[in-house]
Design a protein around this motif. Structure first.
Motif, PDB file in Angstrom:
ATOM      1  N   GLU A 136       0.820  -1.210   0.000  1.00 16.90           N
ATOM      2  CA  GLU A 136       0.000   0.000   0.000  1.00 16.90           C
ATOM      3  C   GLU A 136       0.850   1.255   0.000  1.00 16.90           C
ATOM      4  O   GLU A 136       0.488   2.266  -0.614  1.00 16.90           O
ATOM      5  CB  GLU A 136      -0.922  -0.002   1.216  1.00 16.90           C
ATOM      6  CG  GLU A 136      -1.959  -1.120   1.217  1.00 16.90           C
ATOM      7  CD  GLU A 136      -2.730  -1.154   2.525  1.00 16.90           C
ATOM      8  OE1 GLU A 136      -2.829  -0.106   3.184  1.00 16.90           O
ATOM      9  OE2 GLU A 136      -3.218  -2.239   2.891  1.00 16.90           O
ATOM     10  N   VAL A 137       1.964   1.213   0.712  1.00 19.79           N
ATOM     11  CA  VAL A 137       2.898   2.340   0.750  1.00 19.79           C
ATOM     12  C   VAL A 137       4.281   1.811   0.384  1.00 19.79           C
ATOM     13  O   VAL A 137       4.614   0.663   0.696  1.00 19.79           O
ATOM     14  CB  VAL A 137       2.927   3.032   2.135  1.00 19.79           C
ATOM     15  CG1 VAL A 137       1.558   3.598   2.468  1.00 19.79           C
ATOM     16  CG2 VAL A 137       3.376   2.068   3.229  1.00 19.79           C
TER      17      VAL A 137
ATOM     18  N   ALA B 121       4.590  -7.495  10.749  1.00 20.23           N
ATOM     19  CA  ALA B 121       3.964  -6.261  11.239  1.00 20.23           C
ATOM     20  C   ALA B 121       4.084  -5.144  10.210  1.00 20.23           C
ATOM     21  O   ALA B 121       3.138  -4.380   9.983  1.00 20.23           O
ATOM     22  CB  ALA B 121       4.605  -5.834  12.555  1.00 20.23           C
ATOM     23  N   ILE B 122       5.250  -5.035   9.578  1.00 23.75           N
ATOM     24  CA  ILE B 122       5.454  -4.002   8.557  1.00 23.75           C
ATOM     25  C   ILE B 122       4.541  -4.252   7.359  1.00 23.75           C
ATOM     26  O   ILE B 122       3.882  -3.334   6.853  1.00 23.75           O
ATOM     27  CB  ILE B 122       6.930  -3.963   8.121  1.00 23.75           C
ATOM     28  CG1 ILE B 122       7.818  -3.469   9.275  1.00 23.75           C
ATOM     29  CG2 ILE B 122       7.115  -3.057   6.894  1.00 23.75           C
ATOM     30  CD1 ILE B 122       9.309  -3.584   9.017  1.00 23.75           C
TER      31      ILE B 122
ATOM     32  N   GLY C 278       3.232  -1.607   4.629  1.00 30.30           N
ATOM     33  CA  GLY C 278       4.569  -1.490   4.076  1.00 30.30           C
ATOM     34  C   GLY C 278       5.037  -2.820   3.502  1.00 30.30           C
ATOM     35  O   GLY C 278       4.235  -3.697   3.173  1.00 30.30           O
ATOM     36  N   PHE C 279       6.350  -2.976   3.413  1.00 33.17           N
ATOM     37  CA  PHE C 279       6.917  -4.185   2.829  1.00 33.17           C
ATOM     38  C   PHE C 279       8.034  -4.684   3.736  1.00 33.17           C
ATOM     39  O   PHE C 279       9.127  -4.110   3.793  1.00 33.17           O
ATOM     40  CB  PHE C 279       7.474  -3.888   1.425  1.00 33.17           C
ATOM     41  CG  PHE C 279       7.911  -5.104   0.665  1.00 33.17           C
ATOM     42  CD1 PHE C 279       6.992  -5.869  -0.047  1.00 33.17           C
ATOM     43  CD2 PHE C 279       9.246  -5.493   0.646  1.00 33.17           C
ATOM     44  CE1 PHE C 279       7.402  -6.998  -0.763  1.00 33.17           C
ATOM     45  CE2 PHE C 279       9.667  -6.613  -0.053  1.00 33.17           C
ATOM     46  CZ  PHE C 279       8.737  -7.364  -0.766  1.00 33.17           C
ATOM     47  N   GLY C 280       7.748  -5.740   4.486  1.00 34.09           N
ATOM     48  CA  GLY C 280       8.747  -6.307   5.385  1.00 34.09           C
ATOM     49  C   GLY C 280       9.759  -7.159   4.644  1.00 34.09           C
ATOM     50  O   GLY C 280       9.445  -7.744   3.607  1.00 34.09           O
ATOM     51  N   VAL C 281      10.974  -7.227   5.181  1.00 32.34           N
ATOM     52  CA  VAL C 281      12.049  -8.004   4.556  1.00 32.34           C
ATOM     53  C   VAL C 281      12.769  -8.821   5.621  1.00 32.34           C
ATOM     54  O   VAL C 281      13.330  -8.264   6.575  1.00 32.34           O
ATOM     55  CB  VAL C 281      13.064  -7.096   3.830  1.00 32.34           C
ATOM     56  CG1 VAL C 281      14.165  -7.936   3.188  1.00 32.34           C
ATOM     57  CG2 VAL C 281      12.371  -6.236   2.773  1.00 32.34           C
TER      58      VAL C 281
ATOM     59  N   ARG D  58       0.168 -10.695   3.274  1.00 33.19           N
ATOM     60  CA  ARG D  58       0.641  -9.636   2.384  1.00 33.19           C
ATOM     61  C   ARG D  58       2.075  -9.905   1.926  1.00 33.19           C
ATOM     62  O   ARG D  58       2.799 -10.687   2.552  1.00 33.19           O
ATOM     63  CB  ARG D  58       0.528  -8.287   3.080  1.00 33.19           C
ATOM     64  CG  ARG D  58      -0.917  -7.962   3.467  1.00 33.19           C
ATOM     65  CD  ARG D  58      -1.074  -6.546   3.920  1.00 33.19           C
ATOM     66  NE  ARG D  58      -2.463  -6.252   4.237  1.00 33.19           N
ATOM     67  CZ  ARG D  58      -2.918  -5.026   4.506  1.00 33.19           C
ATOM     68  NH1 ARG D  58      -2.097  -3.992   4.488  1.00 33.19           N
ATOM     69  NH2 ARG D  58      -4.192  -4.839   4.779  1.00 33.19           N
ATOM     70  N   PRO D  59       2.501  -9.252   0.851  1.00 28.74           N
ATOM     71  CA  PRO D  59       3.843  -9.502   0.312  1.00 28.74           C
ATOM     72  C   PRO D  59       4.960  -9.119   1.282  1.00 28.74           C
ATOM     73  O   PRO D  59       4.848  -8.143   2.029  1.00 28.74           O
ATOM     74  CB  PRO D  59       3.891  -8.604  -0.937  1.00 28.74           C
ATOM     75  CG  PRO D  59       2.472  -8.339  -1.288  1.00 28.74           C
ATOM     76  CD  PRO D  59       1.739  -8.304   0.017  1.00 28.74           C
TER      77      PRO D  59
END
Length: 357
Positions: A35-36, A54-55, A60-63, A87-88
């Motif tokens: 989304e962001v 959580a991100i 957002g996009f966690g890594v 989510r991705p």
């Protein structure tokens, strides 16, 4: 102008500002599937299932930071992260890992959509393997020439990380890298990183051509971070000037620059280097043994700080943005505030307001 008109004007400015922000980082959002266009920096021992999910859950996009994990351990972490988010998210792999190809296979088998290759220049065969396996491939570049080369090799997105960042860093600030790289690399999305802690600052880089931003230090001190409370408290107490890079005493024995909070360990490292150089000069140690003695000083030090809470002798890696960490907050609150700051800056501009107070 009546009170109602002022409110309506403000609402209109806010809505337009949100549309503008979305347009600025739409390319990054499309690439990440988020989304962001805010990525979580991959921090060893910190960027694991809880923080990563959580991100991603916050838009957002966690890594995941693979670090020294073996394939089976990485597969376990990916599966655990999937159990916490639909989510991705991505996985960061160190190119110097002796089992890099097996780790790539693990990511592909687990259906990871994005693989970030870090810690060195990825080979063409590895890049091709990731892409042929159906994942998007991301790499870091510290210079324009290398960035162009990586794009030719098939890299689909780049991260430019300034020396303000925490952990292993290069010698050039994000401000300079952005000026050098953003105007000239348009073929792929470019994400900025290093010293970022405010949405209006991220906005400035988006307007220069960045597609999004990567942040680590703010998230390391978040509620969902598994870092020890001592680690988070050290962040809350620190100023930007406390986050310094490791110092090399003798050019014959290179020290990879790592930015972290100065503590007893960093002071002992200086003394350790001096003593090791003395032993080399007196013939007690060979050059190779002396180099290894220096390199091994920090073995396990990051885990001691993050997991065990030894922030005096452990390695408390942090970026210079640590001075802006004022509270331990949920990830969603952090991301929402970053977006709100960017929107507010755009809205003020639309209303003709010169600067905030």
């Amino acid at each position: 102008m009546s009170g109602t008109s002022i409110i309506e004007s403000s609402d209109t400015a806010q809505a337009q500002a949100r549309r503008t922000l979305q347009a600025l980082w739409q390319r990054g959002c499309d690439f990440l599937g988020s989304e962001v266009a805010i990525l979580g920096g991959a921090m060893s021992w910190v960027s694991e299932r809880h923080l990563v999910s959580a991100i991603s859950n916050a838009g957002g996009f966690g890594v995941i930071a693979c670090g020294a994990m073996e394939p089976a351990r990485l597969a376990e972490e990916i599966a655990a992260t999937k159990a916490l988010t639909t989510r991705p998210f991505g996985v960061n792999l160190i190119t110097m890992h002796p089992r890099l190809e097996a780790l790539v296979d693990t990511c592909l088998e687990q259906g990871v959509g994005h693989i970030v290759l870090a810690g060195g220049v990825p080979g063409a065969a590895t890049i091709r393997k990731v892409r042929d396996g159906g994942a998007r491939v991301v790499a870091f570049t510290p210079a324009l020439a290398l960035g162009k080369r990586l794009v030719k090799l098939g890299i689909e997105a780049l991260v430019i990380e300034g020396s303000e960042a925490g952990g292993h860093v290069g010698p050039v600030s994000l401000n300079v890298l952005a000026q050098e790289i953003l105007p000239h690399i348009r073929d792929v999305p470019v994400f900025v990183a290093g010293g970022l802690a405010r949405g209006d600052t991220v906005l400035g880089y988006l307007e220069q051509g960045a597609s999004g931003a990567q942040l680590g230090t703010l998230f390391a001190a978040s509620t969902e971070s598994i870092a020890h409370e001592n680690f988070k408290t050290a962040f809350l107490r620190a100023n930007a000037r406390d986050a310094v890079t490791s110092v090399q005493l003798d050019e014959r024995f290179p020290v990879i620059p790592v930015r972290g909070l100065t503590n007893g360990g960093t002071r002992r490292f200086m003394a350790h280097q001096a003593e090791t150089v003395r032993r080399f000069q007196t013939g007690e140690l060979s050059r190779e043994d002396a180099q290894l003695a220096i390199e091994h000083f920090w073995a396990g030090a990051l885990r001691r700080a993050v997991i065990e809470g030894d922030v005096e002798e452990g390695s408390v890696m942090a970026g210079q943005s640590v001075g802006m960490v004022k509270a331990v907050r949920p990830v969603r609150e952090i991301i929402d505030e970053l977006v709100a700051q960017a929107v507010a800056a755009l809205a003020r501009r639309g209303q003709g307001v010169g600067r905030s107070v």
